[in-house]
Structure formats: C-alpha cells, structure tokens
Design an enzyme around this catalytic site. Sequence first.
Site, short mmCIF file in Angstrom:
data_model
loop_
_atom_site.label_atom_id
_atom_site.label_comp_id
_atom_site.label_asym_id
_atom_site.label_seq_id
_atom_site.Cartn_x
_atom_site.Cartn_y
_atom_site.Cartn_z
N THR A 98 -34.51 23.09 31.44
CA THR A 98 -34.30 23.90 30.24
C THR A 98 -33.93 25.32 30.63
OG1 THR A 98 -35.85 22.58 28.94
CG2 THR A 98 -35.44 24.82 28.18
N THR B 9 -29.20 28.31 32.80
CA THR B 9 -28.53 27.67 33.93
C THR B 9 -28.50 26.16 33.73
OG1 THR B 9 -29.45 29.43 35.32
CG2 THR B 9 -28.40 27.60 36.44
N ALA C 73 -34.70 28.39 37.70
CA ALA C 73 -35.96 29.06 38.03
C ALA C 73 -35.86 30.51 37.62
CB ALA C 73 -36.26 28.95 39.52
N ASP C 74 -36.99 31.10 37.30
CA ASP C 74 -37.04 32.54 37.02
C ASP C 74 -37.20 33.33 38.30
OD1 ASP C 74 -36.89 32.33 34.11
OD2 ASP C 74 -38.85 31.36 34.29
N LYS D 265 -41.46 29.40 36.76
CA LYS D 265 -40.63 28.84 35.69
C LYS D 265 -41.38 29.01 34.37
CE LYS D 265 -38.79 24.85 36.37
NZ LYS D 265 -37.55 25.38 35.75
N GLU E 250 -41.33 20.57 31.95
CA GLU E 250 -40.58 20.67 33.21
C GLU E 250 -41.44 20.20 34.37
OE1 GLU E 250 -37.69 24.46 32.03
OE2 GLU E 250 -39.56 24.80 33.12
#
Length: 225
Positions: free
Chosen positions: A28, A31, A83-84, A94, A103
Amino acid sequence: MTQDELKQAVARTAIDYVVKNQIIGVGTGSTANFFIDELAKIKGDIKGAVASSEATAARLRGHGIEVFDLNDVPEIAVYIDGADEIDNSGAMIKGGGAALTREKIVASVAKQFVCIADGSKLVEVMGKFPLPVEVIPMARASVARELAKLGGTPKLRLKPGTEEAFVTDNGGYLLDVSGLSITEPKALEAQINQIVGVIAVGLFAARGANVCLLGTAEGVKTLKF
C-alpha cells in the site's frame, strides 16, 4: 529525476521479481500504486494478488486483476511493497499509509519480500520518520504512556483536516511515535508488540526485506539482505 520518477523506475524493475502463474502480495502507498500500474501490463501472467489494504484491492480490481482473500491462498511467492525508511539490514519502518498490520500479515506468509523505494528512504538509523503503532481504540492512552517510557513522543493520527481519530481498515487507531533512534529494530519491535492493546507496530525487522530496489539518480540499485 523527481521522486515520482524514481518510484516509477523501481516499480518497473520490480516486475522482474513477479513469479509467473502465481498469486503475489501487493503493498500500500504511492510507490506500491506505481507498481500496481506496471503489474496491470502483465496481469495475464499471474493468477492474481492478495492486497494489504482496501485501497490497494480497489486499485488492483480497477486494473482487472483478481484479488484473493489471504485465507484462501496456500502461499504467496513474493510480496512487493514500499517503505517509509529502510536500514542496511533490511529492517523497515512502514505504516505511513496506515496499512501496517495487513502489510505485516501478508509479508509474513510470502517467500520473498521485495522493498521498492526511492533513495531518500535508505538511512543509517531509523526513527526520523515517526514510527506508526496501531492500537485498540480503548487502549490509545495507556499504550501512549508506555511508548513515552521508551523515549518517544506518541501522537494520535487524525483524519486529514479534522480533529477526529483516523480509523484503519481494521478499526484501530494509529499512534505516530517521533523522537526515537532505532538502533536495535528487532528488539524494539518485540518490546512494543508486548504492550497490551497494540495491534501491530510499523517496525518490519523480524521479517524484513530480502531485496530492496532503490531508486537513485544513477539508476535502480539492488540491495540484498
């Protein structure tokens, strides 16, 4: 290259990791959305997908890709998600897109986890991006107190433009914890998981990425863990 162009580049490269005639897991976020759009071009090569959020499921169906319930799927060949933040061990933060619990569930049953991200997401020490923690609503305050003891500053995530709590697909609330310096992600993940009232923490360390496709100005770099 713009950040969106970097995301598009890694999304295109991630297609090489799609296993033909299999069901794949899809994450989600922005990206992941670029990846879904690329996946649509080869949708005839896969059986379908398991989505990590209602938003992802809707986007997949919009492209004519069949979406399966995880309970009906014996295995997932690969899970592809953004990923953050990601560190040099493949551990990630994340949950910026609020789908961390699903996720984490989908990633846990996938044979391979491919992280797709632009170069800004690779960090030496995670924590600059606030760590999301999904909680049972009645435990919001008690969990926040425990998170504060770990040295972080938890803040309830609100619906944009409102003073109402953001509610996840699972009916949970999100606490975004700033001020952490995450030097031992596996240990912190385990510690937060033990707090009563926590549904899931957005640390993906016990089950991190196997591969990271990193979009840079010099092209897509492949990191393996």
